[in-house]
Every structure is written in structure tokens, then in C-alpha cells.
Design a protein around this motif. Structure first.
Motif, PDB file in Angstrom:
ATOM      1  N   LEU A 112     -40.859  63.596 -20.823  1.00  0.00           N
ATOM      2  CA  LEU A 112     -39.739  64.195 -20.105  1.00  0.00           C
ATOM      3  C   LEU A 112     -38.887  65.048 -21.042  1.00  0.00           C
ATOM      4  N   HIS A 116     -31.611  64.492 -21.639  1.00  0.00           N
ATOM      5  CA  HIS A 116     -31.549  64.084 -20.234  1.00  0.00           C
ATOM      6  C   HIS A 116     -30.334  64.799 -19.676  1.00  0.00           C
ATOM      7  N   MET A 117     -30.585  65.878 -18.938  1.00  0.00           N
ATOM      8  CA  MET A 117     -29.476  66.708 -18.465  1.00  0.00           C
ATOM      9  C   MET A 117     -29.567  66.908 -16.969  1.00  0.00           C
ATOM     10  N   TRP A 119     -28.001  65.761 -12.775  1.00  0.00           N
ATOM     11  CA  TRP A 119     -27.467  64.709 -11.904  1.00  0.00           C
ATOM     12  C   TRP A 119     -28.526  63.632 -11.723  1.00  0.00           C
ATOM     13  N   ASN A 120     -28.138  62.391 -11.991  1.00  0.00           N
ATOM     14  CA  ASN A 120     -29.066  61.290 -11.789  1.00  0.00           C
ATOM     15  C   ASN A 120     -28.338  60.162 -11.061  1.00  0.00           C
ATOM     16  N   PHE A 139     -24.761  59.780  -7.347  1.00  0.00           N
ATOM     17  CA  PHE A 139     -25.198  60.612  -8.467  1.00  0.00           C
ATOM     18  C   PHE A 139     -24.045  60.966  -9.410  1.00  0.00           C
ATOM     19  N   ASP A 160     -32.344  55.882 -14.160  1.00  0.00           N
ATOM     20  CA  ASP A 160     -33.754  55.909 -14.532  1.00  0.00           C
ATOM     21  C   ASP A 160     -34.133  57.279 -15.062  1.00  0.00           C
ATOM     22  N   TYR A 161     -34.615  57.323 -16.286  1.00  0.00           N
ATOM     23  CA  TYR A 161     -35.158  58.567 -16.842  1.00  0.00           C
ATOM     24  C   TYR A 161     -36.315  58.184 -17.749  1.00  0.00           C
ATOM     25  N   GLY A 162     -37.489  58.095 -17.168  1.00  0.00           N
ATOM     26  CA  GLY A 162     -38.668  57.647 -17.895  1.00  0.00           C
ATOM     27  C   GLY A 162     -38.514  56.209 -18.345  1.00  0.00           C
TER      28      GLY A 162
ATOM     29  N   MET B   1     -34.627  59.428 -10.947  1.00  0.00           N
ATOM     30  CA  MET B   1     -35.082  60.694 -11.525  1.00  0.00           C
ATOM     31  C   MET B   1     -34.011  61.769 -11.330  1.00  0.00           C
ATOM     32  N   VAL B   2     -33.987  62.727 -12.253  1.00  0.00           N
ATOM     33  CA  VAL B   2     -32.970  63.771 -12.193  1.00  0.00           C
ATOM     34  C   VAL B   2     -33.157  64.617 -10.933  1.00  0.00           C
ATOM     35  N   ALA B   3     -32.059  64.888 -10.253  1.00  0.00           N
ATOM     36  CA  ALA B   3     -32.113  65.665  -9.019  1.00  0.00           C
ATOM     37  C   ALA B   3     -32.307  67.153  -9.317  1.00  0.00           C
ATOM     38  N   ARG B   5     -31.261  70.861  -8.894  1.00  0.00           N
ATOM     39  CA  ARG B   5     -29.889  71.370  -8.708  1.00  0.00           C
ATOM     40  C   ARG B   5     -29.841  72.659  -7.889  1.00  0.00           C
ATOM     41  N   ASP B  45     -24.182  71.648  -7.104  1.00  0.00           N
ATOM     42  CA  ASP B  45     -24.365  70.788  -8.268  1.00  0.00           C
ATOM     43  C   ASP B  45     -23.769  71.379  -9.528  1.00  0.00           C
ATOM     44  N   PRO B 197     -35.036  72.957 -19.256  1.00  0.00           N
ATOM     45  CA  PRO B 197     -34.834  73.258 -17.840  1.00  0.00           C
ATOM     46  C   PRO B 197     -34.835  74.762 -17.544  1.00  0.00           C
ATOM     47  N   ARG B 250     -29.136  65.587  -4.938  1.00  0.00           N
ATOM     48  CA  ARG B 250     -27.896  64.818  -4.832  1.00  0.00           C
ATOM     49  C   ARG B 250     -27.282  65.138  -3.475  1.00  0.00           C
ATOM     50  N   ARG B 251     -27.060  64.118  -2.659  1.00  0.00           N
ATOM     51  CA  ARG B 251     -26.493  64.385  -1.333  1.00  0.00           C
ATOM     52  C   ARG B 251     -25.195  63.628  -1.153  1.00  0.00           C
TER      53      ARG B 251
END
Lengths: 202, 251
Positions: A112, A116-117, A119-120, A139, A160-162, B1-3, B5, B45, B197, B250-251
Motif C-alpha cells: 500500500l 497513509h493519506m 479519509w479512513n 471517517f 484499517d490500512y493493510g 480502507m481509504v475512501a 476522494r 472530501d 496518490p 466517505r458518506r
């Protein structure tokens, strides 16, 4: 009065603006008397672990912070949370503030992107000031390459990130968020409201 | 997991949000702070402000806009347009921006990317690439799409990452303003070569374009401007659509 500790930690304005937006009185300070006189204290932080600790030492703030954190609610944000632990391993092993047992290691997320950047979502593990107004699935905004390793009893929420990553912590009146509540929209403001308690009027 | 954006982009001139088609014909669409707040309520976001004057006065005005926005909007803010030095980058970060976006200045002075990354961290440094199909490859254009550089967009993306970019904002000049979908070919090619990203930009016209870009490329975020400004689509509708399509948002 909320004291935000001033130690050249970058992006401090966003934290101050969010606290002001919630109706609390806030000062940015590196003065011992002002920190000890405040009702609650926020330690922000963007940058690297060794530089942050060096800056706090240079300003003579380490013992002031340790004393203040015994007496009143204390919140570390992002790097400000990481240095609450015993030690960090960014560039070199560096001693932290030891306000929460544990250490800070590189994120181990196979394949990954690092940092880690983005919204999570959170999974709440413990009810405390920084989780009481939010729910699992909400989030928040993260930007980090290192993560805390600590005992489950200090973990307030994870993401959770990996694999599992500590998202927020609490130990008595000491709190920390790995994410940026001041950049996490309404959820972030609710987290700050929880910490600020009656200091927040909006 | 990352949303994934969704990022509305606000082109700012003289302290107002403006929008043109294919980089020309500007229309005033409103006050940046009011628009930013509306986007936050809709579930955006992140916000991207582009100073399209890129003059000294423009930068001053932009700093005020960012400062006013940061008072009331609590999400990541990216600011770009005419930033040429570390001092200028520092000034917008101090005003409340979380990231800066470099375009022409990064092409003309690669060291600015590394210098910014060293001081403020890679996560602060977005490199914006405007690319167009020329003779069978994607060429990088600068100065608002007016000047060809001879650089290959995919090679430049890889180089920007190496220099310290923490994120890439990739705009296809071929699809921008046309509303016929993002440039899947360009975005896919870049996403395959970098591991930072990537923000897709240029071409969104309907809901399906957002799900398409996330399904067919490795893009982490999708940016749109006029589509949101004129209320053709609401950010919230895009999020609902993506959610129904099984994409993490993200909601």
C-alpha cells in the motif's frame, strides 16, 4: 482557556481555528505559566519525531508538559500523539514523553501507498472523551507514515490500512488522535467537542 | 480502507471563483468561502483552490481567501497557481493550506519540488500535470496549457514522484471541459507507473464518469469544477452513486 503548545510544529493554525470555531477560548503559547494555567492543553504536530522532541527540549517544555498532563486534560494530535509514547523510530530511536506506554514504528502495510493519506473509517474500541460523540464507521482524515504500538487498554479506536492501525488513544486524562480532527469535517469537530467538554459552546 | 476522494476545484481570480471552458472565457460564479462551505455540507472530501492570475497581487488575495476558508471549513485544502519559491509555499501553508500544487514552476525548476518536500514533507507537495495528446504520446503543457514543453507526461509523473511529490493532479487537456468522461488512457498509464496518490481531472460530465475512472484506473481521487459550481451534480449525488457501485467513499 485552551492552550495550544507552540513549538514550530506546522499547521498549528488549523487546530486553533477549529477550537475557536467551537466557541472555546484559545491561546498559542510556549510559556510555562500560560500552559500550567490553561484548563486543557493541545499538543499539535506535523513533521518528524526527533525534530519535535528536540524542539520541545530546546524550549524547556518537556517537564512542563509532563506536569501539565498529570493535572488536566491533554490532547496530542498526529505527531503530537506519537510523541506521547515512550519512544519513536523515525530516522533514529528517540525518547518520547512517556505519557502513554508504547512506541511508534513505521506503518507496515504490504503493497500500500505510504504515507497513509486520506479519509479512513474508525472502529471504536473504548468509550472516552475522544470517542463518545462518534460511532464506528465514521471517517476521519489521516496523513502519517508511522503508527503507535501500544497495549489494547489504551486504544480508543483503530482504522484499517493493510492491517490494524491505532487511530486514537487514551490514558486517564491524556488523549491522542493519529488523524487530524481539525481536518475531519463534522466528525472531527465532534471529537474536539468531546475533548473540549464545556469549553466548547458551539 | 481509504475512501476515494471527491475534490471540487475552485479557480480563483481577484478573490472570486471563476470558471472558463478549455482555459478561456471566464465567468464569475461566486464567493470562494460561501462555495467552500456549501461543498463541505455536500460532503466534499477536500478542496482545491487554483489562483489563475498567478500574479503577485493574485497571491496576496489568494492567501486571504485561504485564511477565510480555513476559519469555517474543516477539511484538507490544496492551493496552487503561480507558486515559485519556498517562501511563497510557506506563506500559503501558513494561511491554512495543507498542500500546495505546483505546475509550471515545477517543470521550470525541479528543485522546488525537492526543496518543498524536505522542508514541509512530501504530503504537502502536489505536482499538477496538464497533458495533451501530441504525435502519439502525452505531452506536458505549462502556463495554463499555452506552452508545450516537449516532456512526456508519464515520464514527468515518475520524475516528479522521485523528486518528492506526494501526490499528482493529472489534467487531460483533451477531455477538460468536454464533459465526456475522464481521460482513462492517460490516467491509467500514469497510475501504473507511480505509487503516490493520483487525482483525476478534466472531463467529468455525469455520475458514471466518476465510477468509471475509479474502476478503470488506480486514481485515488476525482476532481471537478464547473460540474459542481453550476449545480449540475451535487457532491453528495456522486458519493451515493459511487457507494452503490461498490466503491469506498466517505458518506
Amino acid at each position: 482557556m485552551i492552550a495550544v503548545i507552540d513549538y514550530d510544529a506546522g499547521n498549528i493554525q488549523s487546530v486553533i481555528k477549529a477550537v475557536k470555531y467551537l466557541g472555546a477560548n484559545v491561546i498559542l503559547t510556549d510559556k510555562e505559566d500560560e500552559i500550567l494555567a490553561a484548563d486543557k492543553i493541545i499538543l499539535p504536530g506535523v513533521g518528524a519525531f526527533p525534530a519535535a522532541m528536540a524542539s520541545l527540549k530546546e524550549k524547556g517544555l518537556v517537564s512542563v508538559i509532563k506536569r501539565a498532563a498529570k493535572e488536566k486534560p491533554f490532547l496530542g494530535i498526529c505527531l503530537g500523539m506519537q510523541i506521547l509514547f515512550d519512544r519513536g523510530f523515525e530516522f533514529e530511536e528517540t525518547e518520547g514523553l512517556s505519557l502513554i506506554p508504547g512506541e511508534v514504528r513505521p506503518i507496515d502495510a504490504k503493497g500500500l501507498k505510504i504515507p497513509h493519506m486520506g479519509w479512513n473509517s474508525l472502529e471504536i474500541r473504548k468509550d472516552c472523551a475522544v470517542t463518545e460523540r462518534i460511532k464506528s464507521g465514521d471517517f476521519v482524515y489521516f496523513v502519517h507514515s508511522f503508527a503507535a504500538k501500544t497495549d489494547a487498554k489504551y486504544i480508543a479506536s483503530v482504522t484499517d490500512y493493510g492491517g490494524e492501525i491505532v487511530a486514537s488513544v487514551c490514558n486517564g486524562n491524556v488523549f491522542g488522535t493519529q488523524f487530524h480532527p481539525e481536518k475531519s469535517g463534522e466528525t472531527g469537530l465532534d471529537i474536539l467537542r468531546g475533548f473540549l467538554g464545556k469549553e466548547a459552546t458551539l | 480502507m481509504v475512501a476515494k476522494r471527491i475534490i471540487p476545484c475552485l479557480d480563483v481570480k481577484g478573490g472570486r471563483v471563476v470558471k472558463g471552458v478549455n482555459f478561456v472565457g471566464l465567468k464569475d460564479v461566486g464567493d470562494p468561502v460561501e462555495i467552500a462551505k456549501q461543498y463541505e455540507l455536500q460532503g466534499a472530501d477536500e478542496l482545491c483552490f487554483l489562483d489563475i492570475t498567478a500574479s503577485h497581487e493574485g497571491r496576496e488575495t489568494m492567501r486571504e481567501v485561504v485564511e477565510r476558508c480555513a476559519d469555517v471549513v474543516f477539511m484538507p485544502l490544496t492551493v496552487g497557481g503561480g507558486l515559485k519559491s519556498v517562501a511563497e509555499i510557506k506563506a500559503v501553508l501558513r494561511a491554512g493550506a495543507d498542500k500546495v500544487s505546483l505546475n509550471s514552476s515545477a517543470v521550470k525548476n525541479e528543485d522546488l519540488i525537492s526543496a518543498g518536500a524536505d522542508i514541509f514533507g512530501k504530503q504537502c507537495m502536489v505536482v499538477a500535470i496538464d497533458a495533451k495528446r501530441v504525435d502519439g504520446h502525452f505531452e506536458v503543457f505549462i502556463n495554463g496549457g499555452r506552452i508545450p514543453t516537449g516532456l512526456d507526461a508519464i515520464e514527468w509523473a515518475v520524475r516528479a514522484q522521485k523528486l518528492g511529490a506526494g501526490e499528482l493532479l493529472v489534467t487531460s487537456m483533451d477531455t477538460d471541459g468536454v464533459k465526456n468522461g475522464y481521460d482513462i488512457e492517460l490516467l491509467d498509464a500514469i497510475c501504473r507507473e507511480v505509487n503516490i496518490p493520483v487525482i483525476a481531472s478534466g472531463g467529468a460530465g455525469k455520475l458514471e464518469h466518476f465510477s468509471e475512472v475509479f474502476k478503470k484506473t488506480g486514481a485515488d481521487a476525482a476532481l471537478a469544477a464547473s460540474l459542481f459550481h453550476y449545480g449540475e451534480l451535487k457532491v453528495r449525488d456522486v458519493k451515493e452513486h459511487l457507494y452503490k457501485e461498490g466503491i469506498s467513499v466517505r458518506r
